[in-house]
Scaffold this motif. Structure first.
Motif, PDB file in Angstrom:
ATOM      1  N   GLY A 130       0.811  -1.202   0.000  1.00  0.00           N
ATOM      2  CA  GLY A 130       0.000   0.000   0.000  1.00  0.00           C
ATOM      3  C   GLY A 130       0.850   1.260   0.000  1.00  0.00           C
ATOM      4  O   GLY A 130       2.054   1.222   0.285  1.00  0.00           O
ATOM      5  N   PHE A 131       0.209   2.379  -0.324  1.00  0.00           N
ATOM      6  CA  PHE A 131       0.895   3.669  -0.438  1.00  0.00           C
ATOM      7  C   PHE A 131       0.758   4.491   0.834  1.00  0.00           C
ATOM      8  O   PHE A 131      -0.292   4.505   1.477  1.00  0.00           O
ATOM      9  N   THR A 132       1.807   5.216   1.158  1.00  0.00           N
ATOM     10  CA  THR A 132       1.711   6.333   2.101  1.00  0.00           C
ATOM     11  C   THR A 132       1.703   7.616   1.270  1.00  0.00           C
ATOM     12  O   THR A 132       2.054   7.593   0.080  1.00  0.00           O
ATOM     13  N   PRO A 133       1.339   8.743   1.860  1.00  0.00           N
ATOM     14  CA  PRO A 133       1.418  10.002   1.093  1.00  0.00           C
ATOM     15  C   PRO A 133       2.821  10.256   0.545  1.00  0.00           C
ATOM     16  O   PRO A 133       2.976  10.783  -0.563  1.00  0.00           O
ATOM     17  N   SER A 160      -6.146   5.052  -2.181  1.00  0.00           N
ATOM     18  CA  SER A 160      -5.373   6.283  -2.342  1.00  0.00           C
ATOM     19  C   SER A 160      -4.946   6.835  -0.989  1.00  0.00           C
ATOM     20  O   SER A 160      -5.767   6.937  -0.072  1.00  0.00           O
ATOM     21  N   PRO A 161      -3.672   7.209  -0.844  1.00  0.00           N
ATOM     22  CA  PRO A 161      -3.230   7.816   0.411  1.00  0.00           C
ATOM     23  C   PRO A 161      -3.599   9.294   0.504  1.00  0.00           C
ATOM     24  O   PRO A 161      -3.466   9.897   1.567  1.00  0.00           O
ATOM     25  N   ASP A 205       4.996   7.928  -0.322  1.00  0.00           N
ATOM     26  CA  ASP A 205       5.159   7.030  -1.469  1.00  0.00           C
ATOM     27  C   ASP A 205       4.507   7.633  -2.711  1.00  0.00           C
ATOM     28  O   ASP A 205       5.044   7.549  -3.818  1.00  0.00           O
ATOM     29  N   TYR A 206       3.333   8.224  -2.516  1.00  0.00           N
ATOM     30  CA  TYR A 206       2.594   8.814  -3.646  1.00  0.00           C
ATOM     31  C   TYR A 206       3.401   9.946  -4.274  1.00  0.00           C
ATOM     32  O   TYR A 206       3.457  10.083  -5.497  1.00  0.00           O
TER      33      TYR A 206
END
Length: 312
Positions: free
Chosen positions: A190-193, A270-271, A195-196
């Motif tokens: 999963g994504f963190t902000p 989505s983060p 990562d995004y």
């Protein structure tokens, strides 16, 4: 002053030929659509030129092109014909099982095929003789004018601020997610902000020059500058370029779900806190009370509710 026969030389026959000539930009195509001979259409064009005092269509290297006066008169001619049809048509009746009416829907290509296929399935079952034309919308299409002039019956879009001059109703509301390759390093984690922000993104070319989309508007309001490394010509191309890459595509869940079943892709929440994306159908007042149009809008709403129920 008494009006004599011949004082009004521009009759409905010539008006219809004028509209089709300027739209088709071809005498032969106009003749074909009206099931008339080319000499008859050429004669009508000559009469129109005499009456209006303008060449209307002129030859260029690529074919015939309308003059500025012809383009300026087109919307007036279409409006006049619509009024005449309403006056002389009598009370409208509509039977979907027997109608041969053509329905014209305009939309960018961000609607997943599951919505379009459900519309076509319902249409074929309930109105087997009807015709359906799906028009792709882009930044150069004035969809409000197309609705006003009758070139489109309904436009589907996801405007952050829908135009106020038209009728509208919401078709569906959808969550915004991230779509990535099934082999993406963060597909399972999963994504963190952060990562995004570090990720590289694929984005479609904008379909509207007057409004930002929901995703771009939220990112701009939060001063988030993502790395838009790859730009594709359409929404439907984006899932295909995700395969075996580290790219990220931010889109709606119903769009992502369709392609995740078709391709080796994964959906990640989505983060970034995006609001739900709302899809509307938009139509002009000229069609608001037309029975066939009411039936079409109801069909589109039913298909939207079906997708909403599947996503719930």
């Amino acid at each position: 002053m008494a009006i004599r026969r011949g004082d009004d030389p521009l009759d409905t026959y010539l008006l219809r030929i004028f509209c089709l000539l300027i739209t088709e930009r071809s005498v032969s195509r106009t003749a074909l659509k009206l099931n008339q001979s080319q000499p008859a259409i050429s004669a009508a064009l000559k009469r129109l030129r005499d009456i209006l005092g303008d060449p209307l269509l002129v030859r260029e290297k690529g074919g015939m092109v309308p003059t500025e006066r012809a383009l300026a008169l087109l919307s007036h001619a279409k409006g006049a014909l619509a009024e005449i049809d309403r006056m002389t048509g009598g009370p409208e009746s509509f039977d979907p099982h027997t109608t041969r009416q053509e329905f014209r829907i305009g939309s960018p290509d961000y609607l997943a095929p599951v919505f379009v296929s459900s519309v076509v399935e319902r249409l074929r079952r309930e109105a087997p003789q009807a015709r359906l034309t799906l028009h792709a919308l882009g930044p150069n299409v004035d969809f409000e004018r197309s609705l006003a002039e009758g070139d489109l019956d309904v436009v589907i879009g996801n405007w952050p601020e829908p135009p106020h001059r038209m009728h509208l109703s919401m078709l569906l509301e959808d969550e915004i997610v991230c779509l990535v390759s099934a082999h993406h390093p963060l597909a399972k984690k999963g994504f963190t902000p952060e990562d995004y922000l570090r990720a590289v993104h694929v984005v479609p070319m904008p379909y509207s020059i007057s409004q930002r989309g929901v995703i771009d508007s939220v990112l701009a309001s939060q001063r988030i500058n993502r790395d838009e490394r790859v730009m594709v010509q359409s929404f439907t191309a984006a899932p295909y370029v995700l395969q075996n890459t580290d790219l990220v595509f931010t889109t709606t869940r119903h769009f992502a779900s369709f392609y995740a079943k078709l391709l080796p892709l994964a959906i990640i929440p989505s983060p970034i806190a995006f609001p739900p994306m709302r899809f509307y159908q938009l139509w002009h007042d000229r069609n608001h009370n037309a029975p066939g149009h009411i039936w079409l809008r109801r069909l589109l709403s039913d298909c939207g509710r079906r997708i909403n129920a599947a996503l719930a």
